[in-house]
Write a protein that holds these residues in place. Structure first.
Motif, PDB file in Angstrom:
ATOM      1  N   LYS A  72      -5.409  -2.959  -4.868  1.00  0.00           N
ATOM      2  CA  LYS A  72      -6.103  -1.874  -4.165  1.00  0.00           C
ATOM      3  C   LYS A  72      -6.975  -2.419  -3.033  1.00  0.00           C
ATOM      4  O   LYS A  72      -7.201  -1.737  -2.042  1.00  0.00           O
ATOM      5  CB  LYS A  72      -6.925  -1.032  -5.130  1.00  0.00           C
ATOM      6  N   ASP A  73      -7.453  -3.655  -3.174  1.00  0.00           N
ATOM      7  CA  ASP A  73      -8.242  -4.269  -2.108  1.00  0.00           C
ATOM      8  C   ASP A  73      -7.341  -4.868  -1.033  1.00  0.00           C
ATOM      9  O   ASP A  73      -7.660  -4.807   0.149  1.00  0.00           O
ATOM     10  CB  ASP A  73      -9.156  -5.352  -2.698  1.00  0.00           C
ATOM     11  N   GLU A  74      -6.215  -5.436  -1.469  1.00  0.00           N
ATOM     12  CA  GLU A  74      -5.275  -6.031  -0.525  1.00  0.00           C
ATOM     13  C   GLU A  74      -4.555  -4.970   0.304  1.00  0.00           C
ATOM     14  O   GLU A  74      -4.257  -5.191   1.472  1.00  0.00           O
ATOM     15  CB  GLU A  74      -4.244  -6.875  -1.273  1.00  0.00           C
ATOM     16  N   MET A  75      -4.253  -3.840  -0.333  1.00  0.00           N
ATOM     17  CA  MET A  75      -3.538  -2.750   0.329  1.00  0.00           C
ATOM     18  C   MET A  75      -4.232  -1.432   0.000  1.00  0.00           C
ATOM     19  O   MET A  75      -3.798  -0.684  -0.876  1.00  0.00           O
ATOM     20  CB  MET A  75      -2.084  -2.718  -0.138  1.00  0.00           C
ATOM     21  N   PRO A  76      -5.325  -1.125   0.698  1.00  0.00           N
ATOM     22  CA  PRO A  76      -6.100   0.077   0.357  1.00  0.00           C
ATOM     23  C   PRO A  76      -5.390   1.398   0.661  1.00  0.00           C
ATOM     24  O   PRO A  76      -5.707   2.413   0.066  1.00  0.00           O
ATOM     25  CB  PRO A  76      -7.371  -0.056   1.178  1.00  0.00           C
ATOM     26  N   GLU A  77      -4.397   1.396   1.561  1.00  0.00           N
ATOM     27  CA  GLU A  77      -3.711   2.639   1.883  1.00  0.00           C
ATOM     28  C   GLU A  77      -2.818   3.059   0.720  1.00  0.00           C
ATOM     29  O   GLU A  77      -2.047   2.267   0.188  1.00  0.00           O
ATOM     30  CB  GLU A  77      -2.865   2.500   3.144  1.00  0.00           C
ATOM     31  N   LEU A  78      -2.929   4.331   0.348  1.00  0.00           N
ATOM     32  CA  LEU A  78      -2.122   4.887  -0.742  1.00  0.00           C
ATOM     33  C   LEU A  78      -1.323   6.069  -0.223  1.00  0.00           C
ATOM     34  O   LEU A  78      -1.881   7.020   0.320  1.00  0.00           O
ATOM     35  CB  LEU A  78      -3.015   5.339  -1.898  1.00  0.00           C
ATOM     36  N   VAL A  79      -0.009   5.994  -0.388  1.00  0.00           N
ATOM     37  CA  VAL A  79       0.894   7.081  -0.019  1.00  0.00           C
ATOM     38  C   VAL A  79       1.356   7.720  -1.320  1.00  0.00           C
ATOM     39  O   VAL A  79       1.791   7.023  -2.231  1.00  0.00           O
ATOM     40  CB  VAL A  79       2.112   6.548   0.786  1.00  0.00           C
ATOM     41  N   VAL A  80       1.249   9.046  -1.408  1.00  0.00           N
ATOM     42  CA  VAL A  80       1.656   9.758  -2.625  1.00  0.00           C
ATOM     43  C   VAL A  80       2.897  10.591  -2.320  1.00  0.00           C
ATOM     44  O   VAL A  80       2.927  11.332  -1.331  1.00  0.00           O
ATOM     45  CB  VAL A  80       0.526  10.667  -3.142  1.00  0.00           C
ATOM     46  N   LYS A  81       3.913  10.440  -3.178  1.00  0.00           N
ATOM     47  CA  LYS A  81       5.140  11.219  -3.046  1.00  0.00           C
ATOM     48  C   LYS A  81       5.381  11.951  -4.348  1.00  0.00           C
ATOM     49  O   LYS A  81       5.071  11.443  -5.411  1.00  0.00           O
ATOM     50  CB  LYS A  81       6.332  10.290  -2.746  1.00  0.00           C
ATOM     51  N   ARG A  82       5.941  13.149  -4.226  1.00  0.00           N
ATOM     52  CA  ARG A  82       6.282  13.927  -5.425  1.00  0.00           C
ATOM     53  C   ARG A  82       7.764  14.177  -5.487  1.00  0.00           C
ATOM     54  O   ARG A  82       8.361  14.654  -4.540  1.00  0.00           O
ATOM     55  CB  ARG A  82       5.564  15.280  -5.416  1.00  0.00           C
ATOM     56  N   CYS A  83       8.346  13.824  -6.606  1.00  0.00           N
ATOM     57  CA  CYS A  83       9.756  14.129  -6.864  1.00  0.00           C
ATOM     58  C   CYS A  83       9.863  15.177  -7.962  1.00  0.00           C
ATOM     59  O   CYS A  83      10.952  15.554  -8.348  1.00  0.00           O
ATOM     60  CB  CYS A  83      10.510  12.855  -7.300  1.00  0.00           C
ATOM     61  N   ALA A  84       8.717  15.592  -8.496  1.00  0.00           N
ATOM     62  CA  ALA A  84       8.690  16.546  -9.599  1.00  0.00           C
ATOM     63  C   ALA A  84       8.269  17.907  -9.120  1.00  0.00           C
ATOM     64  O   ALA A  84       7.546  18.060  -8.199  1.00  0.00           O
ATOM     65  CB  ALA A  84       7.725  16.079 -10.680  1.00  0.00           C
TER      66      ALA A  84
END
Length: 120
Positions: A108-120
């Motif tokens: 989370k520190d190395e890659m702080p960007e979070l992409v959220v995808k929904r398949c449900a």
């Protein structure tokens, strides 16, 4: 608790780590608000995967299933992750818990960007 089960009280969730190539199951505390403004503590169960994209330098959280208490599921399905601050923060918590479960807490520190995808 099995070697693939992890409880994170600070995040309000547990992770059942899936086998390689299978989604993990995250059970998290979820707060719903009824029409009278009363808050209710509920449980939400997400089948999800955390991918680490070294090219785009981000974490990708993919939700593949949603279950749990009916009003929590309804609340969850009513919004996109960026629509409300609470849901967005809970996604960050889920990603952090999954990162810890795969023994990569620092991601989370190395890659702080979070992409959220929904398949449900």
């Amino acid at each position: 608790m099995s070697v693939d089960s992890f409880a994170y009280p600070d995040l309000g969730l547990t992770v059942e780590r899936g086998k390689v190539g299978q989604p993990s199951t995250v059970t998290l505390d979820w707060v719903t608000v009824d029409q009278d403004g009363q808050e209710h503590d509920r449980k939400l169960v997400l089948g999800c995967e955390l991918l680490i994209d070294k090219v785009e330098r981000c974490r990708e959280l993919t939700i593949v299933s949603v279950s749990g208490d009916a009003d929590a599921v309804k609340d969850f399905n009513a919004y996109l992750p960026s629509d409300i601050e609470y849901q967005g923060q809970r996604f960050v918590d889920v990603a952090d818990g999954l990162g810890r479960a795969i023994l990569h807490d620092s991601i989370k520190d190395e890659m702080p960007e979070l992409v959220v995808k929904r398949c449900a």
